[in-house]
Design an enzyme around this catalytic site. Structure first.
Site, short mmCIF file in Angstrom:
data_model
loop_
_atom_site.label_atom_id
_atom_site.label_comp_id
_atom_site.label_asym_id
_atom_site.label_seq_id
_atom_site.Cartn_x
_atom_site.Cartn_y
_atom_site.Cartn_z
N HIS A 144 0.82 -1.22 0.00
CA HIS A 144 0.00 0.00 0.00
C HIS A 144 0.85 1.27 0.00
O HIS A 144 0.34 2.35 -0.26
CB HIS A 144 -0.99 -0.01 1.17
CG HIS A 144 -0.40 0.30 2.52
ND1 HIS A 144 -0.09 -0.68 3.44
CD2 HIS A 144 -0.06 1.48 3.10
CE1 HIS A 144 0.38 -0.11 4.54
NE2 HIS A 144 0.43 1.19 4.35
N ASP A 176 0.22 -7.73 1.81
CA ASP A 176 0.57 -6.32 1.74
C ASP A 176 2.09 -6.13 1.77
O ASP A 176 2.61 -5.28 2.50
CB ASP A 176 -0.09 -5.55 2.88
CG ASP A 176 -0.03 -4.03 2.68
OD1 ASP A 176 0.22 -3.60 1.54
OD2 ASP A 176 -0.23 -3.30 3.66
N GLY A 242 3.12 6.89 7.57
CA GLY A 242 4.51 7.01 7.14
C GLY A 242 5.40 5.95 7.76
O GLY A 242 6.49 5.68 7.28
N SER A 244 4.49 2.84 7.87
CA SER A 244 4.24 1.60 7.12
C SER A 244 5.47 1.21 6.31
O SER A 244 6.05 2.02 5.59
CB SER A 244 3.06 1.78 6.17
OG SER A 244 1.86 1.93 6.89
#
Length: 290
Positions: A144, A176, A242, A244
């Site tokens: 993502h 993900d 941020g 992630s």
């Protein structure tokens, strides 16, 4: 699909299957290989006659092209398999018996990067973080963070250069996860490949929340959750947008999870993809310490 899928995804093959297709390819075969890649398979298509003509843009964007002129044999050393049935990943050697200090763990931020994803209009779509997996510049992050991007820039600590890359190597939609490649020699983080985390265990998170480059926070493993049929680590170290793609480390400096999400309506309710899923996805890119 009725013939191949039960053979590819079986109890005898629990990790990411490797698929090799050699020769000319039809349209429906090409789309089937793309479908398998979205399920987590590693796909290698080799055409002795040349490259695929008129490749679909979505497939081209998720592929890496290699033009081979010569073939040679190379000895390959495979890691020793662990006896753990639950993780089914190789054991990692370590002489770490004492916990690291927070200052030592913070120094590992040199192996955590900030990623900017640019769209078709050359404007920044989002900011995120990434973890160096291999010295040749392979970087693990969340899908993502980089999905839908035209190109990416990567920032390293103590390096004033901004590294631009179009190399989107692979991704896994359900977990993900994604891998980028940057043309820079980097120091990889070791991935925890032995034992299991326990609730209450101390951890450290490194990422770039709200663009604050390589912030370090500490906390504990607060639980293990199944979110949308995927196993996740719940932890308390503070994160924000941020973070992630950042690193979740144990107290021996090993990557135990990839920071993925948090609950805005709660306090320090955060989630990370565990190391065993990282290994299944990125085992070909993880640098195994000797």
């Amino acid at each position: 699909m009725d013939y191949y899928l039960p053979q590819i995804f079986s109890e005898e093959n629990p990790t990411s299957p490797k698929i090799v297709f050699i020769g000319d390819i039809t349209q429906h075969e090409l789309l089937f290989l793309y479908f398998l890649s979205s399920l987590g398979c590693d796909i290698c298509y080799m055409n002795p006659k040349g490259d695929i003509a008129n490749m679909y843009p979505i497939i081209e964007a998720s592929s890496t092209l290699h033009m081979c002129r010569h073939f040679y044999e190379k000895e390959i050393t495979l890691p020793i398999k662990s006896t753990s049935r639950q993780l089914n990943i190789p054991a990692q050697k370590t002489n770490a018996t004492e916990e690291w200090s927070y200052e030592q763990l913070a120094s590992l931020a040199t192996s955590v990067v900030m990623i900017k994803t640019f769209g078709e209009d050359d404007k920044v779509l989002c900011y995120g973080s990434g973890v160096v997996l291999h010295q040749d510049g392979y970087i693990l992050t969340n899908l993502h963070v980089v999905g839908g991007g035209k190109y990416y820039s990567v920032l390293y600590e103590n390096d004033t250069n901004e590294y631009i890359t179009h190399q989107f190597v692979k991704y896994h939609d359900m977990h993900d996860l994604a891998i980028l490649k940057v043309d820079r020699i980097s120091h990889p983080l070791p991935v925890k490949m032995d034992g299991q985390l326990v609730r209450g265990q101390k951890i450290v998170a490194i990422g770039s929340p709200l663009g604050l480059f390589n912030s370090v926070s500490d906390g504990i493993v607060s639980g293990f959750r199944d979110i949308r049929q995927m196993s996740m680590i719940q932890f308390t170290a503070a994160i924000s947008n941020g973070s992630s793609g950042g690193a979740l480390l144990d107290m021996h400096g090993r990557l135990v999870g990839l920071i993925t999400a948090g609950f805005d309506d709660g306090q320090n309710l955060n989630l990370a993809v565990p190391a065993n899923l990282i290994y299944q996805f990125a085992q070909n890119f993880i640098e195994i310490p000797c």
